[in-house]
Each structure stands twice: as structure tokens, then as C-alpha cells.
Write an enzyme that holds these catalytic residues in place. Structure first.
Site, PDB file in Angstrom:
ATOM      1  N   ASP A 191      42.905  35.997  46.134  1.00 15.60           N
ATOM      2  CA  ASP A 191      42.877  37.077  47.310  1.00 15.60           C
ATOM      3  C   ASP A 191      44.014  37.844  47.075  1.00 15.60           C
ATOM      4  OD1 ASP A 191      42.056  38.023  49.672  1.00 15.60           O
ATOM      5  OD2 ASP A 191      44.198  37.746  50.115  1.00 15.60           O
ATOM      6  N   GLU A 224      40.669  39.135  43.003  1.00  9.39           N
ATOM      7  CA  GLU A 224      40.290  40.199  43.808  1.00  9.39           C
ATOM      8  C   GLU A 224      41.133  41.405  43.536  1.00  9.39           C
ATOM      9  OE1 GLU A 224      39.906  41.784  48.229  1.00  9.39           O
ATOM     10  OE2 GLU A 224      41.395  40.582  47.750  1.00  9.39           O
TER      11      GLU A 224
END
Length: 511
Positions: free
Chosen positions: A212, A248
């Protein structure tokens, strides 16, 4: 010896790009906010028999329990500790899920939130999913433990301490993303605590990680953490296997931080993919499906072997993240199925399918005021994923991965894996078709008139079952039948008012 060493190091470097899915399984599904007990069941009863390769799970580590607004989905992205204890379940339930999914050949990929801890404005106390005490104001997270020394407050040069300018790569990495306390990933202690968390998950049996907010970390800091990771658990994976890594990074162009900065660590999310495909299938800005002939790198995307692709994700399906209004979601079911079908038929990238929950969307001035709403719940306790007699899901779980058109295209991708992109046809507008070698063929009609034409499929002669309108069951077809002649040609007729204006046939749908 030199050559051997070179091959060894290349092999080592390449490992994190391969998905660790079982042979013949080519896609993963994001079971967003599902409970571990429901995922374990879904692996056994549905994902394994239908050919899914793995599951991306929501962050499994302890997070802040936010009550205003009430238990939003984004609380999962505000860590308090690395204890495996969330509304999706506890450590025992997590272990049970990983074991049961691996035992039926379905892998688990963890959404790893390692850039930051919770927001600086959250009150101190024990309002967390495992009851751990934390004090954001004094940077105190004793359950890890982290203290003031472990954050980037001294490194960030903006007045607010938050990211203020995305054209400044340094502040994007060293300042706070929306007030989230930015971990000092340059410190070996912090790297070691994160690696300890990830290694715990690897030892349990996970196959890889979505990293993330990778854009908000220096690629070298991510690499330093990855260098500390164990090989995968040899109960389920070949000796020496490395975790699959996909980072990401939102890179739509025009900023100094590029997806390519992260290729050394693993794959990267290609956010241009869903944004552009949505624009094409919606026919916005003069876009047409005929322009998809050189889809992939020809559209300015990253190399296929570095890309993780998706039509929508948990952020942009509710207007967060990247892609804006063009993103197609389950709310646009007819167009969405076409987009997912195109993605799963096309050879570019490693594919992830979305599985969502419904929420009460309500737009005011173009913004969904309920974009925060968490998963279906009873007073904060996540509801079970119930299965209806028609195999759809209840309790407001959407389960797009169970829609016939999507589930059958997941299998189509498995069947055509490794086959070249062939036999392209377009009418200069929005009627297109293409094949995958001699293993599969797909036809789309996204125009406002009927499609009726004989096309070269590249497939062996025979009768095939269209896996969009139906299923091949016990040698019979519940949908449209397509007849391929000895010369490989077949006639296709698709009304522009069809429920699903596309047809797909493949080697295993032959009757």
C-alpha cells in the site's frame, strides 16, 4: 561459474514478479473487507473449482476503530500494531484461512500497510481492533513498539507536515499522506519491525503482498525491507520461492514519481489501465473499441511483465485514488462485464478481479457523500457472506467474481494462457474481436446496431458453447452455440440490445 552466478542472480531478481499461483491459474480476486472465515469457505467451495489463483485480503493487522464516521472502510489503512486482529478476524482465523486456501491451491496476498501508522488527529486511547493502547500525539505505539524517533517528522520540510505538492518527490515520500503518521523507513529498526510482521505472514503461508502507498516510500527503503524477507513456506511452495510483490503506485503521468522507479522491487499497479478502458467502453472523448488493437504498452502503459491490472479497485470504485469518473464498477454492470471480459481475454498484465459490497451511494455536487461507508455490518460486526440459491451473494455483498460472465472469463484466461494475441477484427468503431492462438476467441459489440459477421477464429472445427450467455454442463450448452467450420471461421450475431453484447469461446467450451 560466472555465467551460473549471473543466471542465479537474475533468477533471484525475477522471483518477485511471478505470482506464485498454482500452474494454470492466472488471476486473483480482491475479497474486499471479507472475514477470514468466509474467505476460507470461498476458497474451498468456489475459488478453487472455478480456477481462481488467489485472494487479495484486506489489511490483517490491528487498526484504529473509528466511530465518526462509524467504522469506515478506510480505518483498515490506519495501523495501530502488527497484531493479526481486525474486524475480518483474529490470528487463529487468519492462519486457518491461509492453510485451507493453500490446501486447495488458492493463494493469499496481504495488503501491507507499512508506509505509516494512524492519523495524527486520532485521540489517544484503546479504540483499536485489538484493544492496544496508542497515542498519535506523542507518536507512541507501544504494541509495536514505535516512539517519536521512528517517524519522519524531522525530515518533512512542509509547513503542515503533510504532503502539499505532488511535484516534489521528496515531500511525497517524507511527509504525511493526509495526516497519516509517516514511518521513518530509512531506519533499520523500523525496517526490521515491518519485516518481522511480513515474515510472520510469510511463515503462516501467504504468497505475496500488495504494498500500500508505495508511491509514498522511497524505492530503496522498500527494497531494504524486501531484502529481509523469508522465502515462502515450503509446505505449499517450491523451496526458495520469493513472495510476489505488487506495489501501489498511482502514476497517471505528469508527476516526477514514475511507476518505473519501483520495477526493481516487483510489479506495480497500472492505474492507467482501468481509467483508459473505462473511457473507451463508455465511448467518452471520441474513444472507440477499435483503438484497442494496440492495447497495452502501445497506450503508454508499463511493460506487461511489470503490470498488475484491474478495471476498478476498492479506492477508485468510490471516487478515491485515481481514474475519476471514467472508472467502471458493478454499479455499471453491463459495461463493467464487458470491460472485465476484455481485460481477462487480453494478454497484457497480471489480472486482479474486484469483489465489492454495496453501500448507499449518494451524490451531492458530484461527490458521493457516503464514499466512507464500511462493509455490511451489525453495529460494527461485519456480516457473513451468505450464498443465495442462484449462487449470488446476500447481505449486500456484490460478489462480482461469482457473476457467470466474470467467473467464466477467469477460466478463459487460464485456458488461453501463453497463447499469442491473434486474428484481430474491428469495424472502425466499437465492434471488435480477437483470438488467443488456437485456444480462444472473443467478440464485442459496443455499437448501437447489430453485429452479424463471419470471422476467422483460429480455433479447430466444432461446436462451442459461448461462456458469456451460458455454461457447458455435462456436454450441453445453456447459452448460445457457435459453429466453427473446417477453415476456422464462425458466424457471430450480437444484438446491440443483448443483455451482454459479447461472446467468448475457448478450447474447453467445445461441446
Amino acid at each position: 561459474m560466472k555465467l551460473f552466478w549471473l543466471l542465479f542472480t537474475i533468477g533471484f531478481c525475477w522471483a518477485q514478479y511471478s505470482s506464485n499461483t498454482q500452474q494454470g491459474r492466472t488471476s486473483i480476486v480482491h475479497l474486499f473487507e471479507w472475514r477470514w472465515v468466509d474467505i476460507a469457505l470461498e476458497c474451498e467451495r468456489y475459488l478453487a473449482p472455478k480456477g481462481f489463483g488467489g485472494v487479495q485480503v484486506s489489511p490483517p493487522n490491528e487498526n484504529v476503530a473509528i466511530h465518526n464516521p462509524f467504522r469506515p472502510w478506510w480505518e483498515r489503512y490506519q495501523p495501530v500494531s502488527y497484531k493479526l486482529c481486525t474486524r475480518s478476524g483474529n490470528e487463529d482465523e487468519f492462519r486457518n484461512m491461509v492453510t485451507r486456501c493453500n490446501n486447495v491451491g488458492v493463494r493469499i496476498y496481504v495488503d501491507a500497510v507499512i508506509n505509516h501508522m494512524c492519523g495524527n488527529a486520532v485521540s489517544a486511547g484503546t479504540s483499536s481492533t485489538c484493544g492496544s493502547y496508542f497515542n498519535p500525539g506523542s507518536r507512541d505505539f507501544p504494541a509495536v513498539p514505535y516512539s517519536g524517533w521512528d517517524f519522519n517528522d524531522g525530515k518533512c520540510k512542509t509547513g503542515s507536515g503533510d504532503i502539499e505538492n505532488y511535484n516534489d518527490a521528496t515531500q511525497v515520500r517524507d511527509c504525511r499522506l493526509s495526516g497519516l503518521l509517516d514511518l521513518a523507513l530509512g531506519k533499520d529498526y523500523v525496517r526490521s519491525k515491518i519485516a518481522e510482521y511480513m515474515n510472520h505472514l510469510i511463515d503462516i503461508g501467504v504468497a505475496g503482498f500488495r504494498i500500500d502507498a508505495s508511491k509514498h516510500m522511497w524505492p530503496g527503503d522498500i527494497k531494504a525491507i524486501l531484502d529481509k524477507l523469508h522465502n515462502l513456506n515450503s509446505n505449499w511452495f517450491p523451496e526458495g520461492s520469493k513472495p510476489f510483490i505488487y506495489q501501489e503506485v498511482i502514476d497517471l503521468g505528469g508527476e516526477p514519481i514514475k511507476s518505473s522507479d519501483y520495477f526493481g522491487n516487483g510489479r506495480v499497479t497500472e492505474f492507467k489501465y482501468g481509467a483508459k478502458l473505462g473511457t473507451v467502453i463508455r465511448k467518452w472523448n471520441g474513444e472507440k473499441m477499435s483503438y484497442l488493437k494496440n492495447w497495452g504498452e502501445g497506450w503508454g502503459f508499463m511493460p506487461s511483465d511489470r503490470a498488475l491490472v484491474f478495471v476498478d479497485n476498492h479506492d477508485n470504485q468510490r471516487g478515491h485514488g485515481a481514474g475519476g469518473a471514467s472508472i467502471l464498477t458493478f454499479w455499471d454492470a453491463r459495461l463493467y462485464k464487458m470491460a472485465v471480459g476484455f481485460m481477462l481475454a487480453h494478454p497484457y498484465g497480471f489480472t486482479r478481479v474486484m469483489s465489492s459490497y454495496r453501500w448507499p451511494r449518494y451524490f451531492e455536487n458530484g461527490k458521493d457523500v457516503n464514499d466512507w461507508v464500511g462493509p455490511p455490518n451489525d453495529n460494527g460486526v461485519t456480516k457473513e457472506v451468505t450464498i443465495n440459491p442462484d449462487t449470488t451473494c446476500g447481505n449486500d455483498w456484490v460478489c462480482e467474481h461469482r457473476w457467470r460472465q466474470i467467473r467464466n472469463m477467469v477460466n478463459f484466461r487460464n485456458v488461453v494462457d501463453g497463447q499469442p494475441f491473434t486474428n484481430w477484427y474491428d469495424n472502425g468503431s466499437n465492434q471488435v474481436a480477437f483470438g488467443r492462438g488456437n485456444r480462444g476467441f472473443i467478440v464485442f459489440n459496443n455499437d448501437d446496431w447489430t453485429f452479424s459477421l463471419t470471422l476467422q477464429t483460429g480455433l479447430p472445427a466444432g461446436t462451442y458453447c459461448d461462456v458469456i450467455s451460458g455454461d457447458k454442463i455435462n456436454g450441453n450448452c445453456t447459452g448460445i452455440k457457435i459453429y466453427v467450420s473446417d477453415d476456422g471461421k464462425a458466424h457471430f450475431s450480437i444484438s446491440n440490445s443483448a443483455e451482454d453484447p459479447f461472446i467468448a469461446i475457448h478450447a474447453e467450451s467445445k461441446l
